[in-house]
Write a protein that holds these residues in place. Structure first.
Motif, PDB file in Angstrom:
ATOM      1  N   ARG A  38      17.826  50.216  26.986  1.00 24.83           N
ATOM      2  CA  ARG A  38      16.870  49.064  27.451  1.00 24.83           C
ATOM      3  C   ARG A  38      15.919  49.750  28.291  1.00 24.83           C
ATOM      4  O   ARG A  38      16.035  51.031  28.910  1.00 24.83           O
ATOM      5  CB  ARG A  38      17.352  47.903  27.713  1.00 24.83           C
ATOM      6  N   ASN A  39      14.847  48.876  28.658  1.00 24.51           N
ATOM      7  CA  ASN A  39      13.939  49.519  29.488  1.00 24.51           C
ATOM      8  C   ASN A  39      14.431  49.867  30.868  1.00 24.51           C
ATOM      9  O   ASN A  39      13.495  50.671  31.732  1.00 24.51           O
ATOM     10  CB  ASN A  39      12.670  48.942  29.411  1.00 24.51           C
ATOM     11  N   ASN A  40      15.280  49.395  31.331  1.00 24.37           N
ATOM     12  CA  ASN A  40      15.919  49.525  32.723  1.00 24.37           C
ATOM     13  C   ASN A  40      16.942  50.627  32.561  1.00 24.37           C
ATOM     14  O   ASN A  40      17.576  51.022  33.589  1.00 24.37           O
ATOM     15  CB  ASN A  40      16.669  48.382  33.197  1.00 24.37           C
ATOM     16  N   GLY A  41      17.051  51.410  31.362  1.00 24.40           N
ATOM     17  CA  GLY A  41      18.099  52.337  31.222  1.00 24.40           C
ATOM     18  C   GLY A  41      19.430  52.255  30.952  1.00 24.40           C
ATOM     19  O   GLY A  41      20.308  53.047  30.591  1.00 24.40           O
ATOM     20  N   LYS A  42      19.669  51.089  30.702  1.00 20.54           N
ATOM     21  CA  LYS A  42      21.212  50.511  30.344  1.00 20.54           C
ATOM     22  C   LYS A  42      21.638  50.632  28.895  1.00 20.54           C
ATOM     23  O   LYS A  42      20.604  50.120  28.269  1.00 20.54           O
ATOM     24  CB  LYS A  42      21.435  49.181  30.921  1.00 20.54           C
ATOM     25  N   THR A  43      22.696  51.214  28.666  1.00 22.21           N
ATOM     26  CA  THR A  43      22.936  51.475  27.196  1.00 22.21           C
ATOM     27  C   THR A  43      23.698  50.168  26.898  1.00 22.21           C
ATOM     28  O   THR A  43      24.152  49.325  27.807  1.00 22.21           O
ATOM     29  CB  THR A  43      23.909  52.551  26.934  1.00 22.21           C
ATOM     30  N   ILE A  44      24.171  49.961  25.638  1.00 24.39           N
ATOM     31  CA  ILE A  44      25.235  48.935  25.248  1.00 24.39           C
ATOM     32  C   ILE A  44      26.449  48.876  26.041  1.00 24.39           C
ATOM     33  O   ILE A  44      26.866  48.277  26.380  1.00 24.39           O
ATOM     34  CB  ILE A  44      25.294  48.924  23.898  1.00 24.39           C
ATOM     35  N   LEU A  45      26.853  50.517  26.109  1.00 25.02           N
ATOM     36  CA  LEU A  45      28.039  50.659  26.805  1.00 25.02           C
ATOM     37  C   LEU A  45      28.158  49.942  28.366  1.00 25.02           C
ATOM     38  O   LEU A  45      29.018  49.464  28.572  1.00 25.02           O
ATOM     39  CB  LEU A  45      28.399  52.258  27.014  1.00 25.02           C
ATOM     40  N   VAL A  56      34.949  46.890  22.435  1.00 21.09           N
ATOM     41  CA  VAL A  56      33.847  47.379  22.276  1.00 21.09           C
ATOM     42  C   VAL A  56      33.536  48.614  22.859  1.00 21.09           C
ATOM     43  O   VAL A  56      33.078  49.711  22.400  1.00 21.09           O
ATOM     44  CB  VAL A  56      32.922  46.055  22.866  1.00 21.09           C
ATOM     45  N   VAL A  57      34.062  48.598  24.266  1.00 21.40           N
ATOM     46  CA  VAL A  57      34.052  49.798  24.923  1.00 21.40           C
ATOM     47  C   VAL A  57      34.826  50.954  24.188  1.00 21.40           C
ATOM     48  O   VAL A  57      34.054  52.359  24.003  1.00 21.40           O
ATOM     49  CB  VAL A  57      34.653  49.804  26.429  1.00 21.40           C
ATOM     50  N   ARG A  58      36.010  50.862  23.718  1.00 23.76           N
ATOM     51  CA  ARG A  58      36.584  51.623  22.996  1.00 23.76           C
ATOM     52  C   ARG A  58      35.970  52.181  21.921  1.00 23.76           C
ATOM     53  O   ARG A  58      35.761  53.552  21.615  1.00 23.76           O
ATOM     54  CB  ARG A  58      37.977  51.224  22.297  1.00 23.76           C
ATOM     55  N   ARG A  59      35.399  51.504  21.040  1.00 24.66           N
ATOM     56  CA  ARG A  59      34.588  51.993  19.959  1.00 24.66           C
ATOM     57  C   ARG A  59      33.482  52.562  20.271  1.00 24.66           C
ATOM     58  O   ARG A  59      33.186  53.513  19.579  1.00 24.66           O
ATOM     59  CB  ARG A  59      34.085  50.513  19.012  1.00 24.66           C
ATOM     60  N   LEU A  60      32.430  52.058  21.207  1.00 27.94           N
ATOM     61  CA  LEU A  60      31.503  52.865  21.549  1.00 27.94           C
ATOM     62  C   LEU A  60      31.671  54.385  22.177  1.00 27.94           C
ATOM     63  O   LEU A  60      31.120  55.503  21.566  1.00 27.94           O
ATOM     64  CB  LEU A  60      30.467  52.206  22.640  1.00 27.94           C
ATOM     65  N   LEU A  61      32.910  54.501  22.756  1.00 24.44           N
ATOM     66  CA  LEU A  61      33.458  55.586  23.214  1.00 24.44           C
ATOM     67  C   LEU A  61      33.726  56.871  22.289  1.00 24.44           C
ATOM     68  O   LEU A  61      33.546  57.892  22.374  1.00 24.44           O
ATOM     69  CB  LEU A  61      34.362  55.594  24.545  1.00 24.44           C
ATOM     70  N   ASN A  62      34.544  56.004  21.354  1.00 20.68           N
ATOM     71  CA  ASN A  62      35.027  56.901  20.006  1.00 20.68           C
ATOM     72  C   ASN A  62      33.922  57.329  19.159  1.00 20.68           C
ATOM     73  O   ASN A  62      34.117  58.508  18.684  1.00 20.68           O
ATOM     74  CB  ASN A  62      35.674  55.933  19.247  1.00 20.68           C
ATOM     75  N   LYS A  63      32.617  56.460  19.372  1.00 16.74           N
ATOM     76  CA  LYS A  63      31.467  57.191  18.279  1.00 16.74           C
ATOM     77  C   LYS A  63      30.813  58.018  19.355  1.00 16.74           C
ATOM     78  O   LYS A  63      30.403  59.257  18.668  1.00 16.74           O
ATOM     79  CB  LYS A  63      30.515  56.032  18.202  1.00 16.74           C
TER      80      LYS A  63
END
Length: 129
Positions: A38-45, A56-63
Motif C-alpha cells: 500500500r502507499n504506506n509501504g505495508k504488504t499483505i504480510l 495466511v502468514v504461512r501461505r504468504l511466506l511459502n509463496k
C-alpha cells in the motif's frame, strides 16, 4: 488488482479477514499479488501478521520467503507488526525463513524485541529471543 476505498486489493481484504481459501485462490491466479504494498509501504504480510492469521502468514511466506524482510515507510517488518500482537505462533512462522529479521531496526531504532517488550508481550518476546 482493483482497490477499495482504502487502496487495498482483494487479496489484502481476504488476508485481513482470515479467508485462507480466497487467499489461496488469488495467489494461485497471480502470486505476484503478495508483493504489492500500500502507499504506506505495508504488504499483505504486514497486515496478516498484525491481525494474527497464522495460515495466511504461512501461505504468504511459502509463496515468497523473502517477503518477511520487506519494510514499510516506518522501517517496520512484518515481525515488528506481529510483535505488537500476542500471537507467538505468527512470530515463529516469521522467523523460520530468516531469523536475521529479528535484528532489523525500524526508523526509530526499535527491533521487534523492543516492540514486544514495550507492549508487554512476554511470550512473544521469549520467542524472538
Amino acid at each position: 488488482m482493483t482497490t477499495n476505498f482504502i487502496n487495498a486489493i482483494a487479496l489484502e481484504t481476504a488476508a485481513i479477514q482470515g479467508h485462507i481459501d480466497i487467499v489461496n485462490l488469488l495467489l494461485e491466479t497471480d502470486d505476484s499479488l503478495a508483493k504489492i504494498a500500500r502507499n504506506n509501504g505495508k504488504t499483505i504480510l504486514h497486515s496478516a501478521a498484525r491481525i494474527g492469521h497464522v495460515e495466511v502468514v504461512r501461505r504468504l511466506l511459502n509463496k515468497d520467503p523473502g517477503i518477511g524482510l520487506r519494510t514499510d515507510k516506518k522501517g517496520q517488518t512484518s515481525l515488528h507488526m506481529a510483535s505488537k500482537g500476542t500471537n507467538a505462533e505468527i512470530v515463529v512462522e516469521l522467523l523460520k525463513p530468516d531469523v536475521s529479521v529479528s535484528h532489523l531496526e525500524d526508523n526509530k531504532g526499535n527491533m521487534p524485541l523492543h516492540v514486544a517488550t514495550q507492549k508487554g508481550n512476554i511470550i512473544v518476546s521469549e520467542h524472538i529471543l
